[in-house]
Design a protein around this motif. Structure first.
Motif, mmCIF file in Angstrom:
data_model
loop_
_atom_site.group_PDB
_atom_site.id
_atom_site.type_symbol
_atom_site.label_atom_id
_atom_site.label_comp_id
_atom_site.label_asym_id
_atom_site.label_seq_id
_atom_site.Cartn_x
_atom_site.Cartn_y
_atom_site.Cartn_z
ATOM 1 N N SER A 287 -8.429 75.778 17.664
ATOM 2 C CA SER A 287 -8.437 74.791 16.526
ATOM 3 C C SER A 287 -6.620 75.288 16.320
ATOM 4 O O SER A 287 -5.724 73.620 16.489
ATOM 5 N N ALA A 288 -6.515 76.560 15.650
ATOM 6 C CA ALA A 288 -5.003 76.842 15.225
ATOM 7 C C ALA A 288 -3.536 76.177 16.652
ATOM 8 O O ALA A 288 -3.222 75.759 16.278
ATOM 9 N N GLY A 289 -4.479 76.416 17.567
ATOM 10 C CA GLY A 289 -3.631 76.236 18.711
ATOM 11 C C GLY A 289 -3.308 74.244 19.269
ATOM 12 O O GLY A 289 -2.250 73.979 19.481
ATOM 13 N N ALA A 290 -4.881 74.321 19.064
ATOM 14 C CA ALA A 290 -4.094 72.626 18.974
ATOM 15 C C ALA A 290 -3.223 71.788 18.045
ATOM 16 O O ALA A 290 -2.618 71.100 18.339
ATOM 17 N N ARG A 291 -3.914 72.190 16.959
ATOM 18 C CA ARG A 291 -2.988 72.124 15.475
ATOM 19 C C ARG A 291 -0.963 72.290 16.241
ATOM 20 O O ARG A 291 -0.617 71.302 16.085
ATOM 21 N N ALA A 292 -1.302 73.688 16.438
ATOM 22 C CA ALA A 292 0.426 73.557 16.583
ATOM 23 C C ALA A 292 0.785 72.817 17.724
ATOM 24 O O ALA A 292 2.368 72.478 17.668
ATOM 25 N N ALA A 293 -0.160 72.451 18.970
ATOM 26 C CA ALA A 293 0.864 71.524 19.784
ATOM 27 C C ALA A 293 0.877 69.932 19.018
ATOM 28 O O ALA A 293 1.701 69.582 19.579
ATOM 29 N N MET A 294 0.251 70.249 18.425
ATOM 30 C CA MET A 294 0.681 68.379 17.990
ATOM 31 C C MET A 294 1.829 68.417 16.914
ATOM 32 O O MET A 294 2.547 67.301 16.671
ATOM 33 N N GLU A 295 1.194 69.339 16.189
ATOM 34 C CA GLU A 295 3.332 69.875 14.809
ATOM 35 C C GLU A 295 4.206 69.383 16.031
ATOM 36 O O GLU A 295 5.391 69.293 16.463
ATOM 37 N N ALA A 296 4.150 70.348 17.330
ATOM 38 C CA ALA A 296 5.294 70.455 18.257
ATOM 39 C C ALA A 296 5.497 69.116 18.767
ATOM 40 O O ALA A 296 6.528 68.772 18.603
ATOM 41 N N GLU A 297 5.057 68.662 18.802
ATOM 42 C CA GLU A 297 4.517 67.564 18.923
ATOM 43 C C GLU A 297 5.616 65.702 18.240
ATOM 44 O O GLU A 297 6.875 65.320 18.166
ATOM 45 N N LYS A 298 4.951 66.365 16.876
ATOM 46 C CA LYS A 298 6.084 65.715 16.369
ATOM 47 C C LYS A 298 7.383 66.076 15.743
ATOM 48 O O LYS A 298 7.876 65.127 15.820
ATOM 49 N N HIS A 299 7.368 67.455 16.268
ATOM 50 C CA HIS A 299 8.865 68.112 15.784
ATOM 51 C C HIS A 299 10.091 67.452 16.647
ATOM 52 O O HIS A 299 10.914 66.639 16.804
ATOM 53 N N ILE A 300 9.201 67.463 18.099
ATOM 54 C CA ILE A 300 10.334 66.591 18.976
ATOM 55 C C ILE A 300 10.383 65.311 19.094
ATOM 56 O O ILE A 300 11.446 64.903 19.171
ATOM 57 N N ALA A 301 8.797 64.640 18.016
ATOM 58 C CA ALA A 301 9.761 63.285 18.551
ATOM 59 C C ALA A 301 10.986 63.416 16.951
ATOM 60 O O ALA A 301 12.034 62.564 17.257
ATOM 61 N N GLU A 302 10.656 63.765 15.940
ATOM 62 C CA GLU A 302 12.179 63.941 15.139
ATOM 63 C C GLU A 302 12.961 64.516 15.366
ATOM 64 O O GLU A 302 14.416 63.946 15.329
ATOM 65 N N ARG A 306 16.496 61.903 15.005
ATOM 66 C CA ARG A 306 17.703 62.627 15.200
ATOM 67 C C ARG A 306 19.056 61.739 16.255
ATOM 68 O O ARG A 306 19.948 61.804 16.066
ATOM 69 N N ALA A 307 18.552 62.609 17.283
ATOM 70 C CA ALA A 307 19.705 62.227 18.696
ATOM 71 C C ALA A 307 19.763 60.938 18.737
ATOM 72 O O ALA A 307 21.080 60.209 19.243
ATOM 73 N N TYR A 308 19.266 59.424 18.686
ATOM 74 C CA TYR A 308 18.718 58.857 19.030
ATOM 75 C C TYR A 308 17.999 57.531 17.767
ATOM 76 O O TYR A 308 17.548 56.903 18.544
ATOM 77 N N PRO A 309 18.430 58.000 16.808
ATOM 78 C CA PRO A 309 18.804 56.697 15.851
ATOM 79 C C PRO A 309 18.206 55.160 16.150
ATOM 80 O O PRO A 309 17.783 54.978 15.456
ATOM 81 N N GLU A 310 18.941 54.866 16.917
ATOM 82 C CA GLU A 310 19.057 53.098 17.026
ATOM 83 C C GLU A 310 17.260 52.601 18.053
ATOM 84 O O GLU A 310 16.944 52.340 17.764
ATOM 85 N N ARG A 311 17.075 54.130 18.061
ATOM 86 C CA ARG A 311 15.671 54.140 18.900
ATOM 87 C C ARG A 311 13.890 53.269 17.733
ATOM 88 O O ARG A 311 13.670 53.123 17.951
ATOM 89 N N GLN A 312 14.553 54.045 16.445
ATOM 90 C CA GLN A 312 14.001 53.958 16.170
ATOM 91 C C GLN A 312 13.473 52.490 15.460
ATOM 92 O O GLN A 312 14.608 51.694 15.438
#
Ligand code: NAP
Length: 314
Positions: A287-302, A306-312
């Protein structure tokens, strides 16, 4: 550069890999020295949902590995020697390479605690073991002792009765810590005896184990138990030496996370036994592994926002 590097190949690591890979994140999983983690050294797993007949630890972990690979996770059989979380991208060094990633998931698990008595190191592999699945067979027709009173000691003790003529479970108190269902099964097993309130002060043997020196902690009485092997299951310590000074650890060395597996460093997550204090189970690690992967995905999106604000949008 990878989106995610996962350190560790236990249930938390593979579950993180399955979720990260399936989310199309480029993912590297570095296995560490024990492929499949502690679960792969466990004999029979009876409480992981979906396997009403139970499943052998090595088989379960092999299936998890294949499932992660199916989703494109690159699996590298190597050990991490150092990490640098001080700036992006994070750096993870192994014996053979240095890798970079935008996020890291630490799933390094725990290692067995040592008893610290004479004979423990000297007779390791010559009658002293920490793995009933690996070594039980060698004690066919012999008498063995098990040290500890938790789930591992009781469950592995029961498993060892397949091979051994008799199993003595030696516990330092007069009450077990193991789950009731396992306790009851052990109490009913005619091949198992319990030696209560007793500690081992020495493992005896020249070329291989021949016995144990025992001391009753209530009476102080000393005795010798003759046996051909001893299995030590007295709990674990977290595998966090790599992260000292780099991630916040608690007083026992476990990685401190919030309920979403975030560590003290944004973009670094921790999952499984290395951060789980209460319920160390395959199901909680997954369960924690799945959660960590989903949080990693969110972090990458953030990071990308930040790098490409025009894409938002909006
Ligand atoms: P554990 O639950 O920490 O139990 C360790 C046992 O060793 C305790 O009985 C402890 O005694 C004893 N002990 C500790 N230090 C000792 C020492 N120096 N000398 C003698 N005895 C000592 O460890 P575990 O059994 O390895 O289990 C670890 C975690 O995995 C637990 O959370 C457990 O529930 C989980 N687990 C679950 C399953 C399952 O669900 N099927 C199977 C295996 C493990 P005290 O009781 O006096 O503290």
């Amino acid at each position: 550069m990878y989106d995610v590097i996962i350190i560790g190949s236990g249930p938390a690591g593979y579950a993180a890999g399955i979720y990260a890979g399936r989310s199309m994140l480029s993912t590297l999983l570095i296995t560490g020295s024990t492929l499949g983690g502690w679960a792969a050294l466990t004999a029979e797993i009876e409480n992981y949902p979906g396997f009403p007949e139970g499943i052998q630890g090595p088989e379960l972990m092999d299936r998890m590995q294949k499932q992660a690979e199916k989703f494109g996770v690159k699996i590298e059989m190597d050990e991490v020697t150092s990490v640098d979380f001080s700036s992006q991208p994070f750096k993870v060094e192994t014996y053979s390479d240095t890798h970079e990633a935008r996020t890291v998931i630490v799933a390094t698990g725990v290692s067995p605690r040592r008893l610290g008595v004479p004979g423990e190191e000297e007779l390791a592999g010559r009658g002293v073991s920490r793995c009933a699945t690996c070594d039980g067979f060698f004690f066919t027709g012999k008498r063995v002792a098990v040290i500890g009173g938790g789930d591992s000691a009781v469950e592995e003790g029961i498993y060892l009765t397949r091979y051994a003529t008799h199993v003595d479970i030696i516990h330092r108190r007069n009450r077990l810590r193991a789950q009731k269902v396992a306790q009851e099964r052990a109490f009913k097993n005619e091949k198992i005896s319990f030696i209560w309130d007793t500690i081992v002060t020495e493992i005896i043997g020249k070329d291989s184990v021949t016995g144990l020196k025992l001391r009753n902690v209530r009476t102080g009485a000393e005795s010798v138990l003759e046996c051909d092997g001893v299995f030590i299951f007295i709990g674990n310590t977290p595998n966090t030496e790599l992260f000292v000074g780099k991630l916040a650890l608690d007083e026992y060395g476990y990685i401190i996370t919030d309920s979403n597996t975030h560590t003290s460093v944004p973009g670094v997550f921790a999952a499984g036994d290395v951060q789980e204090l209460n319920l160390k189970q395959i199901v909680t690690a997954v369960s924690a592994g799945a959660r960590a992967a989903m949080e990693a995905e969110k972090h990458i999106a953030e990071l990308e926002d930040r790098a490409y604000p025009e894409r938002q949008l909006g």
